[in-house]
Design a protein around this motif. Structure first.
Motif, PDB file in Angstrom:
ATOM      1  N   ILE A  79       3.578  -2.000   4.174  1.00 17.81           N
ATOM      2  CA  ILE A  79       3.517  -1.877   2.721  1.00 17.81           C
ATOM      3  C   ILE A  79       2.068  -1.661   2.298  1.00 17.81           C
ATOM      4  N   CYS A  80       1.854  -0.601   1.535  1.00 22.19           N
ATOM      5  CA  CYS A  80       0.489  -0.231   1.137  1.00 22.19           C
ATOM      6  C   CYS A  80      -0.113  -1.311   0.237  1.00 22.19           C
ATOM      7  N   ASP A  81      -1.261  -1.799   0.652  1.00 18.45           N
ATOM      8  CA  ASP A  81      -1.953  -2.889  -0.041  1.00 18.45           C
ATOM      9  C   ASP A  81      -3.334  -2.382  -0.464  1.00 18.45           C
ATOM     10  N   SER A  82      -3.334  -1.341  -1.288  1.00 18.02           N
ATOM     11  CA  SER A  82      -4.599  -0.778  -1.778  1.00 18.02           C
ATOM     12  C   SER A  82      -4.477  -0.464  -3.266  1.00 18.02           C
ATOM     13  N   VAL A  83      -5.589  -0.020  -3.852  1.00 19.09           N
ATOM     14  CA  VAL A  83      -5.745  -0.102  -5.298  1.00 19.09           C
ATOM     15  C   VAL A  83      -4.714   0.684  -6.110  1.00 19.09           C
ATOM     16  N   SER A  84      -4.391   1.908  -5.714  1.00 20.51           N
ATOM     17  CA  SER A  84      -3.425   2.673  -6.518  1.00 20.51           C
ATOM     18  C   SER A  84      -2.061   2.006  -6.504  1.00 20.51           C
ATOM     19  N   CYS A  85      -1.696   1.475  -5.369  1.00 20.74           N
ATOM     20  CA  CYS A  85      -0.398   0.791  -5.282  1.00 20.74           C
ATOM     21  C   CYS A  85      -0.430  -0.536  -6.036  1.00 20.74           C
ATOM     22  N   TRP A  86      -1.583  -1.201  -6.048  1.00 21.13           N
ATOM     23  CA  TRP A  86      -1.680  -2.424  -6.858  1.00 21.13           C
ATOM     24  C   TRP A  86      -1.373  -2.094  -8.317  1.00 21.13           C
ATOM     25  N   VAL A 120      -3.651  -0.430   4.727  1.00 19.95           N
ATOM     26  CA  VAL A 120      -4.509   0.187   3.711  1.00 19.95           C
ATOM     27  C   VAL A 120      -3.890   1.515   3.285  1.00 19.95           C
ATOM     28  N   CYS A 121      -4.480   2.091   2.244  1.00 19.33           N
ATOM     29  CA  CYS A 121      -3.961   3.304   1.596  1.00 19.33           C
ATOM     30  C   CYS A 121      -3.276   4.271   2.563  1.00 19.33           C
ATOM     31  N   LEU A 122      -2.050   4.632   2.215  1.00 22.35           N
ATOM     32  CA  LEU A 122      -1.275   5.554   3.041  1.00 22.35           C
ATOM     33  C   LEU A 122      -1.544   7.009   2.685  1.00 22.35           C
ATOM     34  N   GLY A 123      -2.461   7.241   1.751  1.00 27.44           N
ATOM     35  CA  GLY A 123      -2.847   8.603   1.427  1.00 27.44           C
ATOM     36  C   GLY A 123      -1.865   9.327   0.526  1.00 27.44           C
ATOM     37  N   THR A 124      -1.075   8.586  -0.174  1.00 26.87           N
ATOM     38  CA  THR A 124      -0.107   9.214  -1.083  1.00 26.87           C
ATOM     39  C   THR A 124      -0.172   8.526  -2.444  1.00 26.87           C
ATOM     40  N   CYS A 125      -1.411   8.307  -2.902  1.00 19.09           N
ATOM     41  CA  CYS A 125      -1.657   7.522  -4.116  1.00 19.09           C
ATOM     42  C   CYS A 125      -0.955   8.097  -5.346  1.00 19.09           C
ATOM     43  N   ASP A 126      -0.773   9.422  -5.378  1.00 26.73           N
ATOM     44  CA  ASP A 126      -0.107  10.021  -6.532  1.00 26.73           C
ATOM     45  C   ASP A 126       1.386   9.719  -6.553  1.00 26.73           C
ATOM     46  N   PRO A 129       3.942   3.152  -5.948  1.00 25.04           N
ATOM     47  CA  PRO A 129       3.633   2.431  -4.711  1.00 25.04           C
ATOM     48  C   PRO A 129       4.390   3.018  -3.514  1.00 25.04           C
ATOM     49  N   ALA A 130       3.807   2.795  -2.345  1.00 25.86           N
ATOM     50  CA  ALA A 130       4.346   3.437  -1.150  1.00 25.86           C
ATOM     51  C   ALA A 130       4.419   2.454   0.016  1.00 25.86           C
ATOM     52  N   MET A 131       5.255   2.802   0.973  1.00 28.95           N
ATOM     53  CA  MET A 131       5.333   2.031   2.215  1.00 28.95           C
ATOM     54  C   MET A 131       5.837   2.955   3.311  1.00 28.95           C
TER      55      MET A 131
HETATM   56  S1  FES Z   1      -3.234   3.080  -2.569  1.00 27.81           S
HETATM   57 FE1  FES Z   1      -1.185   3.105  -1.841  1.00 27.81          FE
HETATM   58  S2  FES Z   1      -0.940   5.139  -1.164  1.00 27.81           S
HETATM   59 FE2  FES Z   1      -3.033   5.067  -1.748  1.00 27.81          FE
END
Ligand code: FES
Length: 154
Positions: A79-86, A120-126, A129-131
């Motif tokens: 599970i993506c735990d980075s800023v855009s997903c937050w 960390v970021c999965l590179g699909t911030c747009d 949230p992603a996993m």
């Molecule tokens: S922060 Fe979740 S995909 Fe980039």
């Protein structure tokens, strides 16, 4: 013992590199793909095959969070735990998964079906949230979508 198939898959990478040890991540992935995780015994076998010390290989293995040094479930949820997903609802997704599966991050369900880990970021911030589950990327997650997604992983 590394199986003949594992040795063959590792050896297939040798021509791409000048030194055997440069294949170490790929070699660990070969073993993990077949065994689910990399045990101490497997690590020693791979190290010997690549003419490295177990400590050298373990330093690399533990640096990469996609090499599992402990047993994991049949399916691994990252599970993506980075800023855009937050910003886009990470908390709701994590809480729903925790409630649905009865596990916290870092744990495995009692039936061995799922392990849930942060990444960390999965590179699909747009599409946050992603996993990921195993090799599959899931985007634009909502709690409502999660149950249908989980059902695809028996
Ligand atoms: S922060 Fe979740 S995909 Fe980039």
């Amino acid at each position: 013992m590394l199986s003949a198939e594992e040795k063959q898959a590792i050896e297939a990478e040798f021509p791409h590199y000048e030194q055997k040890r440069a294949v170490c991540i790929e070699a660990l992935r070969v073993v993990q793909k077949r065994r689910g995780w990399v045990s101490d015994e497997a690590l020693r076998e791979v190290a010997a095959f690549l003419e490295m010390t177990p400590d050298e290989l373990d330093n690399t293995a533990t640096f990469y969070n996609l090499i599992f040094r402990r047993p994991v479930g049949r399916h691994v949820i990252l599970i993506c735990d980075s800023v855009s997903c937050w910003i886009m609802g990470y908390d709701r997704i994590r809480e729903h998964l925790t409630k649905r599966l009865g596990i916290a991050l870092g744990q495995t369900t009692g039936d061995g079906r799922f392990t849930m880990l942060p990444i960390v970021c999965l590179g699909t911030c747009d599409h946050a949230p992603a996993m990921m589950i195993d090799e599959d990327l899931h985007r634009d997650l909502t709690p409502e979508k999660l149950d249908a997604i989980l059902a695809n992983y028996p």
